[in-house]
Design an enzyme around this catalytic site. Structure first.
Site, PDB file in Angstrom:
ATOM      1  N   THR A 158      -9.680 -32.939  28.172  1.00  0.00           N
ATOM      2  CA  THR A 158     -10.582 -33.778  27.404  1.00  0.00           C
ATOM      3  C   THR A 158     -11.975 -33.555  27.992  1.00  0.00           C
ATOM      4  O   THR A 158     -12.122 -33.060  29.110  1.00  0.00           O
ATOM      5  CB  THR A 158     -10.229 -35.273  27.538  1.00  0.00           C
ATOM      6  OG1 THR A 158     -10.185 -35.598  28.931  1.00  0.00           O
ATOM      7  CG2 THR A 158      -8.886 -35.582  26.909  1.00  0.00           C
ATOM      8  N   LYS A 213     -13.544 -37.766  30.231  1.00  0.00           N
ATOM      9  CA  LYS A 213     -13.087 -38.553  31.380  1.00  0.00           C
ATOM     10  C   LYS A 213     -14.011 -38.236  32.561  1.00  0.00           C
ATOM     11  O   LYS A 213     -15.198 -38.517  32.471  1.00  0.00           O
ATOM     12  CB  LYS A 213     -11.612 -38.283  31.622  1.00  0.00           C
ATOM     13  CG  LYS A 213     -10.774 -38.731  30.392  1.00  0.00           C
ATOM     14  CD  LYS A 213      -9.291 -38.508  30.513  1.00  0.00           C
ATOM     15  CE  LYS A 213      -8.597 -38.914  29.219  1.00  0.00           C
ATOM     16  NZ  LYS A 213      -7.163 -38.581  29.224  1.00  0.00           N
ATOM     17  N   ASP A 250      -3.035 -29.196  32.248  1.00  0.00           N
ATOM     18  CA  ASP A 250      -3.761 -30.230  31.512  1.00  0.00           C
ATOM     19  C   ASP A 250      -4.635 -30.967  32.521  1.00  0.00           C
ATOM     20  O   ASP A 250      -4.152 -31.809  33.275  1.00  0.00           O
ATOM     21  CB  ASP A 250      -2.762 -31.175  30.841  1.00  0.00           C
ATOM     22  CG  ASP A 250      -3.446 -32.278  30.035  1.00  0.00           C
ATOM     23  OD1 ASP A 250      -4.665 -32.461  30.194  1.00  0.00           O
ATOM     24  OD2 ASP A 250      -2.742 -32.949  29.256  1.00  0.00           O
ATOM     25  N   TYR A 307     -20.241 -28.950   7.647  1.00  0.00           N
ATOM     26  CA  TYR A 307     -18.871 -28.397   7.722  1.00  0.00           C
ATOM     27  C   TYR A 307     -18.906 -26.975   8.217  1.00  0.00           C
ATOM     28  O   TYR A 307     -19.715 -26.175   7.763  1.00  0.00           O
ATOM     29  CB  TYR A 307     -18.205 -28.454   6.336  1.00  0.00           C
ATOM     30  CG  TYR A 307     -16.985 -29.359   6.383  1.00  0.00           C
ATOM     31  CD1 TYR A 307     -15.823 -28.918   7.017  1.00  0.00           C
ATOM     32  CD2 TYR A 307     -17.011 -30.636   5.873  1.00  0.00           C
ATOM     33  CE1 TYR A 307     -14.721 -29.748   7.123  1.00  0.00           C
ATOM     34  CE2 TYR A 307     -15.916 -31.474   5.966  1.00  0.00           C
ATOM     35  CZ  TYR A 307     -14.765 -31.025   6.592  1.00  0.00           C
ATOM     36  OH  TYR A 307     -13.682 -31.840   6.708  1.00  0.00           O
ATOM     37  N   GLU A 318     -15.781 -24.821   9.147  1.00  0.00           N
ATOM     38  CA  GLU A 318     -14.455 -24.255   9.427  1.00  0.00           C
ATOM     39  C   GLU A 318     -14.582 -22.799   9.835  1.00  0.00           C
ATOM     40  O   GLU A 318     -15.320 -22.034   9.232  1.00  0.00           O
ATOM     41  CB  GLU A 318     -13.562 -24.379   8.193  1.00  0.00           C
ATOM     42  CG  GLU A 318     -13.054 -25.800   8.009  1.00  0.00           C
ATOM     43  CD  GLU A 318     -12.046 -25.911   6.868  1.00  0.00           C
ATOM     44  OE1 GLU A 318     -11.762 -24.893   6.217  1.00  0.00           O
ATOM     45  OE2 GLU A 318     -11.557 -27.023   6.641  1.00  0.00           O
ATOM     46  N   ARG A 374     -16.308 -37.916  23.429  1.00  0.00           N
ATOM     47  CA  ARG A 374     -14.886 -37.825  23.104  1.00  0.00           C
ATOM     48  C   ARG A 374     -14.640 -36.469  22.494  1.00  0.00           C
ATOM     49  O   ARG A 374     -15.204 -36.137  21.445  1.00  0.00           O
ATOM     50  CB  ARG A 374     -14.491 -38.889  22.073  1.00  0.00           C
ATOM     51  CG  ARG A 374     -14.767 -40.314  22.477  1.00  0.00           C
ATOM     52  CD  ARG A 374     -14.154 -40.652  23.792  1.00  0.00           C
ATOM     53  NE  ARG A 374     -12.765 -40.941  23.681  1.00  0.00           N
ATOM     54  CZ  ARG A 374     -12.209 -42.104  24.029  1.00  0.00           C
ATOM     55  NH1 ARG A 374     -12.955 -43.077  24.501  1.00  0.00           N
ATOM     56  NH2 ARG A 374     -10.914 -42.288  23.913  1.00  0.00           N
TER      57      ARG A 374
HETATM   58  C1  LIG Z   1      -6.289 -38.491  28.216  1.00  0.00           C
HETATM   59  C2  LIG Z   1      -5.257 -37.411  28.297  1.00  0.00           C
HETATM   60  C3  LIG Z   1      -4.868 -36.676  27.181  1.00  0.00           C
HETATM   61  C4  LIG Z   1      -5.194 -37.066  25.763  1.00  0.00           C
HETATM   62  O1  LIG Z   1      -6.445 -37.260  25.423  1.00  0.00           O
HETATM   63  P1  LIG Z   1      -6.846 -38.063  24.082  1.00  0.00           P
HETATM   64  O2  LIG Z   1      -8.251 -37.625  23.919  1.00  0.00           O
HETATM   65  O3  LIG Z   1      -6.662 -39.505  24.407  1.00  0.00           O
HETATM   66  O4  LIG Z   1      -5.953 -37.599  22.978  1.00  0.00           O
HETATM   67  C5  LIG Z   1      -4.000 -35.622  27.354  1.00  0.00           C
HETATM   68  N1  LIG Z   1      -3.529 -35.308  28.577  1.00  0.00           N
HETATM   69  C6  LIG Z   1      -3.862 -36.009  29.675  1.00  0.00           C
HETATM   70  C7  LIG Z   1      -3.296 -35.619  30.986  1.00  0.00           C
HETATM   71  C8  LIG Z   1      -4.725 -37.094  29.571  1.00  0.00           C
HETATM   72  O5  LIG Z   1      -5.015 -37.800  30.655  1.00  0.00           O
END
Ligand SMILES: *Cc1c(COP(=O)(O)O)cnc(C)c1O
Length: 423
Positions: free
Chosen positions: A228, A231, A202, A56, A58, A237
């Site tokens: 993220t 991807k 984003d 942990y 925090e 993750r």
């Molecule tokens: C995948 C995605 C997210 C969210 O990601 P999670 O890990 O699934 O919560 C947010 N914004 C965009 C543009 C995404 O493609």
């Protein structure tokens, strides 16, 4: 066999071990075209599976609320430093549990409940967390949505500007989940400046392309950048919030203690590993190849009469409108999955059909690029897709099994990170 191997799991919980093995084989045998997915390296898998999960932590390096951070602090510091280096940002927070919490942190940092927020509408390619109605971000803030143009399938920056001037959002999101074209960060930045809004980019989908130099960067244009890590970036993750030094404190306070408790240290280590990989020259080659593959696949689909939103792609993603093929996205996606081609049904802009049965398919090339497939194979992938879609439109199952066999046969010569086929 799973790589790294899982002998303890096999001994202790054969049921779960068997399912893990089945999933690995499934990932080996299928053409994985889901635009948000990838294959991480065995090194990332190893880091994510370590005893760091026991700890942990925090707080932030040097300012923790628990003792025993002698090792976790340098791990998180490495992850942060590597993020700053790879993306060229002044500040990075690597603690968000995933992309959605990372985006919530941006609201927490800059907005009060009820404040106006602007984002690309979900059915046009936006994300739930950009203020869509069913999301907390649409319920607790006042969403203003922009669209893409019906004639070009591209984001309508005139509309964005007009709406922004009228609605005065405090936060503007750019980026999304189904945008096949380059995002014009400078244009968004100009609009945000004009209306005094915070600009959040984003880059969840395109982070790997940006890291590899295959898409322009929002750095220098956006006030805050979320992504993220799993991807196109090809990490575990997880997620990050990056910003200018000016907003560092607000971002950190929003993530912890604003939204989260302890960070997932095993994930932090795996993010650090993925970022180190992303800094290598072969990652730039991967990013370029992802785009080259997407362009080649788009060209081959256009040749076969497929209607692509915006007429093609600049990145890893293709959005197909199946209306002229006489089949909906869902039955097509299901038939393709049975044929070993895994993708997702997706709404297309101005989709007349329902979100659970929309008109489109979304295709991405990151995972197959990681497997080592090149442009030369994209016409064959398009041909298989076309065969299956045409057959599915006539409710003809006969080609499905043959294509699945051909896909398996092709992929047998492309090794999969994380799994070794044993004879
Ligand atoms: C995948 C995605 C997210 C969210 O990601 P999670 O890990 O699934 O919560 C947010 N914004 C965009 C543009 C995404 O493609």
């Amino acid at each position: 066999m799973h790589e790294p191997p899982v002998p303890h799991l096999r001994g202790q919980d054969p049921e779960i071990a068997g399912l893990v093995e089945d999933e690995a084989r499934r990932q080996f045998e299928k053409l994985r075209l889901i635009a948000s997915e990838n294959y991480v390296s065995p090194a990332v898998l190893e880091a994510a599976g370590t005893v760091l999960t026991n700890k942990y932590s925090e707080g932030y390096a040097g300012k923790r609320y628990y003792e025993g951070q002698q090792i976790v602090d340098p791990i998180e510091t490495l992850a942060v430093d590597r993020a700053k280096e790879v993306f060229g940002v002044e500040h990075a927070n690597v603690q968000p549990y995933s992309g959605s919490p990372a985006n919530l942190a941006v609201y927490m940092a800059f907005l009060e409940p009820g404040d106006p927020v602007m984002g690309l509408s979900l059915p046009m390619g936006g994300h739930l967390t950009h203020g869509w109605s069913v999301s907390a971000t649409g319920k607790w803030f006042r969403p203003v949505r922009y669209d893409v143009r019906a004639d070009t399938g591209r984001i309508d920056l005139d509309q964005v500007r007009d709406l922004a001037l009228k609605e005065r959002p405090k936060l503007i999101w750019c980026g999304g989940t189904a945008i096949p074209r380059t995002i014009d960060f400078p244009a968004f930045a100009e609009i945000a400046r004009e209306v005094g809004a915070v600009l959040a980019a984003d880059i969840a989908h395109i982070a790997g392309l940006i890291a590899g130099g295959a898409h322009p960067s929002p750095v220098g244009h956006a006030d805050v950048i979320t992504t993220t890590t799993h991807k196109t970036l090809r990490g575990p993750r997880g997620a990050m919030v990056m910003s200018t030094a000016e907003h560092a404190k607000a971002v950190d306070k929003a993530v912890f203690p604003g939204l989260q408790g302890g960070p997932h240290n095993h994930t932090t280590a795996a993010i650090a590993v993925a970022l180190r990989e992303a800094a290598q020259p072969d990652f730039a080659a991967y990013a370029r190849q992802v785009v080259a593959n997407a362009k080649a696949l788009a060209a081959a689909l256009l040749d076969r009469g497929y209607d692509l939103i915006s007429g093609g792609t600049d990145n890893h993603l293709i959005l197909i409108d199946l209306t002229n093929k006489g089949i909906g996205g869902k039955p097509a996606a299901q038939a393709l999955d049975r044929a070993g081609i895994e993708l997702n049904y997706n709404a297309v802009p101005f989709d007349p059909r329902k979100p659970f049965d929309p008109s489109g398919l979304r295709v991405g090339t990151a995972a197959i690029t990681t497997r080592g497939l090149g442009e030369d194979l994209m016409p064959r992938v398009a041909a298989w897709m076309d065969e299956v879609v045409q057959a599915a439109a006539k409710q003809d199952e006969s080609v499905v099994e043959r294509v699945a066999g051909q896909v398996r046969e092709l992929l047998a010569s492309y090794p999969m990170p994380g799994w070794t086929a044993t004879p």
